[in-house]
Design a protein around this motif. Structure first.
Motif, PDB file in Angstrom:
ATOM      1  N   PRO A 132       0.819  -1.216   0.000  1.00  0.00           N
ATOM      2  CA  PRO A 132       0.000   0.000   0.000  1.00  0.00           C
ATOM      3  C   PRO A 132       0.848   1.259   0.000  1.00  0.00           C
ATOM      4  O   PRO A 132       1.852   1.336   0.694  1.00  0.00           O
ATOM      5  CB  PRO A 132      -0.796  -0.114   1.292  1.00  0.00           C
ATOM      6  N   SER A 133       0.441   2.210  -0.795  1.00  0.00           N
ATOM      7  CA  SER A 133       1.085   3.514  -0.741  1.00  0.00           C
ATOM      8  C   SER A 133       0.203   4.408   0.123  1.00  0.00           C
ATOM      9  O   SER A 133      -0.975   4.143   0.318  1.00  0.00           O
ATOM     10  CB  SER A 133       1.232   4.099  -2.148  1.00  0.00           C
ATOM     11  N   SER A 134       0.759   5.478   0.633  1.00  0.00           N
ATOM     12  CA  SER A 134      -0.022   6.344   1.517  1.00  0.00           C
ATOM     13  C   SER A 134      -1.188   6.979   0.771  1.00  0.00           C
ATOM     14  O   SER A 134      -2.244   7.225   1.342  1.00  0.00           O
ATOM     15  CB  SER A 134       0.878   7.418   2.122  1.00  0.00           C
ATOM     16  N   ALA A 135      -1.031   7.227  -0.540  1.00  0.00           N
ATOM     17  CA  ALA A 135      -2.119   7.813  -1.324  1.00  0.00           C
ATOM     18  C   ALA A 135      -3.279   6.820  -1.459  1.00  0.00           C
ATOM     19  O   ALA A 135      -4.441   7.200  -1.358  1.00  0.00           O
ATOM     20  CB  ALA A 135      -1.614   8.221  -2.701  1.00  0.00           C
ATOM     21  N   PRO A 181      -9.755   3.244   2.040  1.00  0.00           N
ATOM     22  CA  PRO A 181      -9.231   2.327   3.060  1.00  0.00           C
ATOM     23  C   PRO A 181      -9.358   0.859   2.662  1.00  0.00           C
ATOM     24  O   PRO A 181      -8.672   0.015   3.207  1.00  0.00           O
ATOM     25  CB  PRO A 181     -10.058   2.634   4.304  1.00  0.00           C
ATOM     26  N   LEU A 182     -10.219   0.545   1.708  1.00  0.00           N
ATOM     27  CA  LEU A 182     -10.379  -0.840   1.244  1.00  0.00           C
ATOM     28  C   LEU A 182      -9.761  -1.031  -0.140  1.00  0.00           C
ATOM     29  O   LEU A 182     -10.279  -1.767  -0.973  1.00  0.00           O
ATOM     30  CB  LEU A 182     -11.868  -1.202   1.216  1.00  0.00           C
ATOM     31  N   TRP A 183      -8.631  -0.396  -0.362  1.00  0.00           N
ATOM     32  CA  TRP A 183      -7.992  -0.443  -1.681  1.00  0.00           C
ATOM     33  C   TRP A 183      -7.636  -1.859  -2.107  1.00  0.00           C
ATOM     34  O   TRP A 183      -7.674  -2.182  -3.282  1.00  0.00           O
ATOM     35  CB  TRP A 183      -6.727   0.413  -1.693  1.00  0.00           C
ATOM     36  N   HIS A 211     -10.188  -4.418  -4.251  1.00  0.00           N
ATOM     37  CA  HIS A 211     -10.401  -4.341  -5.698  1.00  0.00           C
ATOM     38  C   HIS A 211      -9.082  -3.983  -6.390  1.00  0.00           C
ATOM     39  O   HIS A 211      -8.875  -2.853  -6.803  1.00  0.00           O
ATOM     40  CB  HIS A 211     -11.512  -3.350  -6.051  1.00  0.00           C
ATOM     41  N   PRO A 212      -8.182  -4.994  -6.533  1.00  0.00           N
ATOM     42  CA  PRO A 212      -6.895  -4.745  -7.166  1.00  0.00           C
ATOM     43  C   PRO A 212      -7.057  -4.461  -8.659  1.00  0.00           C
ATOM     44  O   PRO A 212      -8.082  -4.781  -9.264  1.00  0.00           O
ATOM     45  CB  PRO A 212      -6.125  -6.044  -6.933  1.00  0.00           C
ATOM     46  N   GLU A 213      -6.016  -3.880  -9.236  1.00  0.00           N
ATOM     47  CA  GLU A 213      -6.052  -3.563 -10.674  1.00  0.00           C
ATOM     48  C   GLU A 213      -6.174  -4.831 -11.505  1.00  0.00           C
ATOM     49  O   GLU A 213      -6.943  -4.895 -12.449  1.00  0.00           O
ATOM     50  CB  GLU A 213      -4.788  -2.796 -11.053  1.00  0.00           C
TER      51      GLU A 213
END
Length: 143
Positions: free
Chosen positions: A46-49, A55-57, A60-62
């Protein structure tokens, strides 16, 4: 552990054998786990952006990620001071690609249902009767 994965077909064969082995022994547990495979190179770190925006990045990954399915009987060799027989620990795992998930889970469900067909249903009636007797006995002694 990447080198220890078996093919999906071999996994189903071994899983059916594991269920059968436990059924013949008359007892035993089969632990089934699954988790998403993440990149070892830190590409999915995870990057800070990402964290600040969503928060649930990671839900749903690329690109869809493969899944590792593991099965084991959680047994080990004979423990010191016990009379239990020596039961071998059986472990297996497979990696399922995202495009094969639907077909895999359909077959996975069939194998699991077949393996669980010999389970006995719990007798809930006995427990309810015992509780009623205890409650009735307490009421009589108080009154």
């Amino acid at each position: 552990m990447a080198g220890e994965h078996v093919s999906n077909d071999e996994f189903f064969t071994q899983l059916a054998n594991l269920f059968e082995y436990n059924r013949k022994k008359g007892h035993g547990t089969v632990y089934l786990t699954q988790k998403r495979v993440t990149a070892d190179d830190g590409a999915d770190a995870p990057s800070s952006a990402k964290v600040a925006d969503d928060p649930l990045w990671d839900t749903h990954p690329e690109n869809p990620l493969p899944i590792v399915i593991r099965a084991n009987n959680n047994k080990s060799t004979k423990r010191k001071g016990t009379d239990r027989e020596d039961i071998p620990k059986i472990k297996m795992s497979t990696v399922v690609q995202p495009d094969q998930l639907d077909a895999f889970y359909a077959r996975y469900a069939e194998v699991c249902k077949a393996g669980m067909s010999a389970l006995k249903k719990r007798d809930k009636k006995k427990k309810k009767k015992d509780k009623k007797k205890k409650k009735g006995g307490e009421a009589e002694t108080k009154g």
